[in-house]
Design an enzyme around this catalytic site. Structure first.
Site, PDB file in Angstrom:
ATOM      1  N   ASP A   1      -6.978  -1.362  -9.732  1.00 56.56           N
ATOM      2  CA  ASP A   1      -6.343   0.047  -9.592  1.00 56.56           C
ATOM      3  C   ASP A   1      -6.483   0.447 -11.119  1.00 56.56           C
ATOM      4  O   ASP A   1      -6.004  -0.230 -12.197  1.00 56.56           O
ATOM      5  CB  ASP A   1      -4.887  -0.260  -9.564  1.00 56.56           C
ATOM      6  CG  ASP A   1      -4.777  -0.068  -7.982  1.00 56.56           C
ATOM      7  OD1 ASP A   1      -3.806  -1.225  -7.577  1.00 56.56           O
ATOM      8  OD2 ASP A   1      -5.184   0.604  -7.079  1.00 56.56           O
TER       9      ASP A   1
ATOM     10  N   GLY B   1       0.705   4.320  -7.615  1.00 51.25           N
ATOM     11  CA  GLY B   1       1.108   4.071  -9.158  1.00 51.25           C
ATOM     12  C   GLY B   1       1.844   2.912  -9.374  1.00 51.25           C
ATOM     13  O   GLY B   1       1.807   2.412 -10.552  1.00 51.25           O
ATOM     14  N   PHE B   2       2.419   2.533  -8.349  1.00 52.78           N
ATOM     15  CA  PHE B   2       3.373   1.119  -8.827  1.00 52.78           C
ATOM     16  C   PHE B   2       3.019   0.049  -7.549  1.00 52.78           C
ATOM     17  O   PHE B   2       3.087   0.551  -6.483  1.00 52.78           O
ATOM     18  CB  PHE B   2       4.793   1.460  -8.989  1.00 52.78           C
ATOM     19  CG  PHE B   2       4.921   2.452  -9.913  1.00 52.78           C
ATOM     20  CD1 PHE B   2       5.012   3.910  -9.828  1.00 52.78           C
ATOM     21  CD2 PHE B   2       5.044   1.886 -11.254  1.00 52.78           C
ATOM     22  CE1 PHE B   2       5.327   4.713 -10.980  1.00 52.78           C
ATOM     23  CE2 PHE B   2       5.451   2.795 -12.376  1.00 52.78           C
ATOM     24  CZ  PHE B   2       5.159   4.159 -12.195  1.00 52.78           C
TER      25      PHE B   2
ATOM     26  N   ASP C   1      -3.455   1.603   1.655  1.00 52.91           N
ATOM     27  CA  ASP C   1      -2.979   0.930   0.104  1.00 52.91           C
ATOM     28  C   ASP C   1      -1.610   1.253   0.057  1.00 52.91           C
ATOM     29  O   ASP C   1      -1.111   2.320  -0.280  1.00 52.91           O
ATOM     30  CB  ASP C   1      -3.917   1.607  -0.849  1.00 52.91           C
ATOM     31  CG  ASP C   1      -3.557   0.837  -2.101  1.00 52.91           C
ATOM     32  OD1 ASP C   1      -4.463   1.602  -3.108  1.00 52.91           O
ATOM     33  OD2 ASP C   1      -2.698   0.150  -2.390  1.00 52.91           O
TER      34      ASP C   1
ATOM     35  N   HIS D   1      -9.601  -5.130  -5.375  1.00 54.11           N
ATOM     36  CA  HIS D   1      -9.174  -3.975  -5.364  1.00 54.11           C
ATOM     37  C   HIS D   1      -8.763  -3.819  -6.939  1.00 54.11           C
ATOM     38  O   HIS D   1      -7.652  -4.402  -7.410  1.00 54.11           O
ATOM     39  CB  HIS D   1      -7.917  -3.408  -4.561  1.00 54.11           C
ATOM     40  CG  HIS D   1      -7.380  -2.192  -4.422  1.00 54.11           C
ATOM     41  ND1 HIS D   1      -8.014  -1.153  -3.724  1.00 54.11           N
ATOM     42  CD2 HIS D   1      -6.330  -1.564  -5.084  1.00 54.11           C
ATOM     43  CE1 HIS D   1      -7.183  -0.068  -3.929  1.00 54.11           C
ATOM     44  NE2 HIS D   1      -6.413  -0.108  -4.725  1.00 54.11           N
TER      45      HIS D   1
HETATM   46  C1  DX5 Z   1      -0.280   1.190  -5.296  1.00 53.54           C
HETATM   47  C2  DX5 Z   1      -1.198   0.242  -5.844  1.00 53.54           C
HETATM   48  C3  DX5 Z   1      -1.529  -1.025  -4.724  1.00 53.54           C
HETATM   49  C4  DX5 Z   1      -0.362  -1.640  -3.958  1.00 53.54           C
HETATM   50  C5  DX5 Z   1       0.115  -2.888  -4.527  1.00 53.54           C
HETATM   51  O1  DX5 Z   1      -0.581   2.423  -6.123  1.00 53.54           O
HETATM   52  O2  DX5 Z   1      -2.504   0.792  -5.418  1.00 53.54           O
HETATM   53  O3  DX5 Z   1      -2.328  -2.063  -5.403  1.00 53.54           O
HETATM   54  O4  DX5 Z   1       0.612  -0.849  -3.966  1.00 53.54           O
HETATM   55  O5  DX5 Z   1       0.671  -3.636  -3.291  1.00 53.54           O
HETATM   56  P1  DX5 Z   1       2.209  -3.785  -3.048  1.00 53.54           P
HETATM   57  O6  DX5 Z   1       2.461  -2.357  -2.568  1.00 53.54           O
HETATM   58  O7  DX5 Z   1       2.116  -4.523  -1.704  1.00 53.54           O
HETATM   59  O8  DX5 Z   1       2.900  -4.188  -4.073  1.00 53.54           O
HETATM   60 ZN    ZN Z   2      -4.861   1.013  -5.313  1.00 50.56          ZN
END
Ligand code: DX5
Ligand code: ZN
Length: 221
Positions: free
Chosen positions: A35, A142-143, A176, A33
């Protein structure tokens, strides 16, 4: 339908990404994945197109690209994707979403459409022929390290029911954001198929990626 694990690379050891990717291969992860954020659609900037094209060269794991950018149609051609990769854009990120989904389909990879917590599932009703995967965001994007929003389970259950009603039950549902072991188990029971794993379940201080992946697979059984 088989449950699939998608590892969120923004949570990996960015100082040694190759080692993380190789360990993810050993762990039997189904997707990487990635981002992509523009600092405008979401107030953060993370991984970019050059990284996507570089990662494509070092692993056979299909990519699950999550574009958190405004006007994604401008950038579709910056990535060299293949038929097993998913290119996912946000419903909220462009006026003519249908046109952008068509562009992705013409690229030959799979199409994904992401909806933020406040966006109703019904909004995608007339686009289902263009979508291979619906990404139901379980946090505001975003985070990393956020908490799942309170209506997430109900929304995934509703999405699964609507897809059945619309005769597109083969559309995959991805989730997600804060996909921990307990959240993963609950969302799987609600009908989610692909789980984006980041700091909540896969990239942990006290467990290897391989062991963490095994633990997550166990809760889905
Ligand atoms: C959120 C991100 C994800 C995800 C990360 O925008 O797209 O990659 O939140 O994982 P967590 O939430 O487990 O830290
Ligand atoms: Zn994501």
């Amino acid at each position: 339908m088989k449950k699939l694990l998608s590892a969120s690379l923004m949570c990996a050891d960015l100082t040694n990404l190759i080692a993380s990717v190789k360990e993810l291969e050993k762990a039997g992860i189904d997707y990487l994945h990635i981002d992509i954020m523009d600092g405008s659609f979401v107030p953060n900037i993370t991984l970019g197109f050059d990284l996507v094209n570089a990662i494509k060269k070092v692993t056979d794991i299909p990519l699950d690209i999550h574009m958190m950018v405004n006007e994604p149609s401008k950038f579709i051609d910056r990535m060299n994707l293949s038929e097993n990769d998913i290119l996912c854009i946000h419903y909220e990120s462009e006026i003519h979403i249908h046109r952008t989904l068509e562009m992705i389909k013409n690229k030959g990879c799979k199409t994904g459409l992401a909806i933020n917590p406040q966006t109703p599932v019904e909004n995608i009703k007339h686009l289902t022929d263009y979508i291979d995967m619906l990404l139901v965001m379980t946090v505001s994007p975003g985070f990393t390290g956020q908490k799942m929003f309170m209506g997430a389970e109900k929304k995934v259950k509703e999405a699964r029911k609507l897809l059945e009603e619309w005769s597109c039950s083969d559309m995959l549902i991805e989730v997600d954001g804060n996909i921990s072991l307990p959240n993963g188990r609950k969302l799987s029971q609600c009908g989610a198929d692909i789980f984006v794993l980041g700091t909540s379940a896969l990239f942990l201080k006290d467990k290897t990626i391989i062991d963490a992946a095994e633990d997550f697979k166990a809760v889905l059984e």
